[in-house]
Write a protein that holds these residues in place. Sequence first.
Motif, short mmCIF file in Angstrom:
data_model
loop_
_atom_site.label_atom_id
_atom_site.label_comp_id
_atom_site.label_asym_id
_atom_site.label_seq_id
_atom_site.Cartn_x
_atom_site.Cartn_y
_atom_site.Cartn_z
N GLY A 98 0.95 -1.22 0.15
CA GLY A 98 0.06 -0.07 0.10
C GLY A 98 0.81 1.28 -0.16
O GLY A 98 0.33 2.37 0.30
N SER A 99 2.12 1.36 -0.28
CA SER A 99 2.97 2.43 -0.16
C SER A 99 2.50 3.33 -1.61
O SER A 99 2.90 4.60 -1.38
CB SER A 99 4.59 2.14 0.06
N ASP A 100 2.08 2.76 -2.57
CA ASP A 100 1.61 3.59 -3.70
C ASP A 100 0.29 4.03 -3.48
O ASP A 100 0.02 5.20 -3.57
CB ASP A 100 1.60 2.78 -4.89
N VAL A 101 -0.59 3.17 -2.96
CA VAL A 101 -1.87 3.55 -2.84
C VAL A 101 -2.72 2.57 -2.09
O VAL A 101 -2.47 1.45 -2.44
CB VAL A 101 -2.78 3.95 -4.29
N ARG A 102 -3.56 2.76 -1.26
CA ARG A 102 -4.08 2.01 -0.41
C ARG A 102 -5.81 1.83 -0.96
O ARG A 102 -6.23 2.59 -1.82
CB ARG A 102 -4.53 2.57 0.89
N ALA A 103 -6.21 0.56 -1.15
CA ALA A 103 -7.57 0.25 -1.72
C ALA A 103 -8.52 1.41 -0.94
O ALA A 103 -8.63 1.63 0.10
CB ALA A 103 -8.15 -1.03 -1.12
N GLY A 104 -9.49 1.92 -1.89
CA GLY A 104 -10.38 2.87 -1.45
C GLY A 104 -9.92 4.35 -1.54
O GLY A 104 -10.62 5.38 -1.59
N GLU A 105 -8.48 4.45 -1.83
CA GLU A 105 -8.10 5.81 -2.30
C GLU A 105 -8.27 6.23 -3.65
O GLU A 105 -8.34 5.70 -4.54
CB GLU A 105 -6.52 5.88 -1.51
N LEU A 106 -8.12 7.54 -3.98
CA LEU A 106 -8.56 8.12 -5.22
C LEU A 106 -7.13 8.01 -5.92
O LEU A 106 -5.99 8.01 -5.72
CB LEU A 106 -8.55 9.72 -5.16
N VAL A 107 -7.42 7.23 -7.26
CA VAL A 107 -6.39 7.29 -8.21
C VAL A 107 -6.36 8.14 -9.53
O VAL A 107 -5.43 8.84 -9.73
CB VAL A 107 -6.41 5.67 -8.85
N VAL A 108 -7.58 8.44 -9.98
CA VAL A 108 -7.61 9.40 -10.80
C VAL A 108 -8.99 10.13 -10.63
O VAL A 108 -10.07 9.47 -10.63
CB VAL A 108 -7.54 8.82 -12.41
N GLU A 109 -8.99 11.38 -10.76
CA GLU A 109 -10.24 12.27 -10.23
C GLU A 109 -10.98 12.42 -11.71
O GLU A 109 -10.66 12.19 -12.86
CB GLU A 109 -9.80 13.76 -10.03
N ALA A 110 -12.48 12.47 -11.48
CA ALA A 110 -13.42 12.79 -12.76
C ALA A 110 -13.19 13.86 -13.55
O ALA A 110 -12.54 14.85 -13.11
CB ALA A 110 -14.77 12.69 -12.08
#
Length: 395
Positions: free
Chosen positions: A136-148
């Motif tokens: 999860g050091s890049d991103v955690r499940a549920g976190e924003l990856v790309v905005e709308a």
Amino acid sequence: MIDVAEHLATILEAVRPLDPEPRDVAAARGRVLRHPVMAAVDVPGFDSSAMDGFAVRDLDAPATLRVVADLPAGTDLDPRMDAGDAARIMTGAPVPTDATAVVPFEDTARGLDGGLEPVDVVVAPRAPGAHIRRRGSDVRAGELVVEAGVRLTAARIGAIAASGVGVVEVSRAARVAVVSTGSELVAPGAELRRGRIPESNSVLLAGLAEEAGAEVVLRTSVDDSGDGPRRAIAAAEAAGADVVVFSGGVSAGAYEVVKNTLGDLMRFDRVRMQPGKPQGFGRAPGGLLLFGLPGNPVSAAVSFELFVRPALRALEGDVEPSRARVRIALAAGWRARADKTQYVPVTIDRSDPARWWATPTARGTRGFGTAEGLAVIPPTVADLVAGDTVSVALW
């Protein structure tokens, strides 16, 4: 006359974003994302090695270690490790639970050549956790990856795929019909007789539409008599178009076929801009957006840039409808206009990274073809001189 901003506001108020559609992320590049994407999984999904080397436990000085396992990427092994043990490990492989660091091959005596024989570590890890990418050091499940509302680049779809999301909701490409008007027009390359000219606007505007991310579903021309514009609208509707772009026929002459035949559907204004003062806009009964642009190719292109392109981006729900703009110094003076904003095609000299220079292109289509941006000269009574900075929309 009306201001550029007023005409654009009227256009954007009429835009209704296209319905989103699901698309495999691998086929979504270039489309506009219509919902925020949240990570479906932790990235990385486990503690993984950031280097090819050896996983070690509690090692703080050079030592010879026993190799107890070989861990390629994709393995699910989790060998037990005691102090004095090492596991050969490749980049991306899961780090054993007992390991506290990874030693790169280059910090060992024989590196990869040693195989599973005891390994001599000549440089100890600099600290616990060295060369380990934590879960999860890049991103955690549920976190924003790309905005709308952003257009999906290769980097963005890569981030979405890496976060475990396979399908996204995006806008389809806006569908555009391009219609040139004029009885003087003949196909490019056809034989010319006196009074005739090659038809280039539909080629130019179709290309600009495609560069804006749209799909051109119809490209045609009509003469200055009859109901050609209405027939073109019907053909555009049959082709599934969302937008019809007319060039020519919108000014104050006697044979302005768009203005003369579509007055019930479109409003025609004079806009405080040069080039491109005559402009038309409206909506067909079936919902198509109708644009009337001047017939001069440079005027048509500048008008497309200011009015059609933002509308196409807004149809897709793009939150970044405008070009990037920078302040650039003029390489030569420019005569200002007190009554209108001027849009000047320019080339850009980037040889000095600390100070770019903008030079107006030669007049006409050949000069316009070399343009790298559009300088905006607001109304002013003072002429500009070399070195004055102006806002330039980069193409």
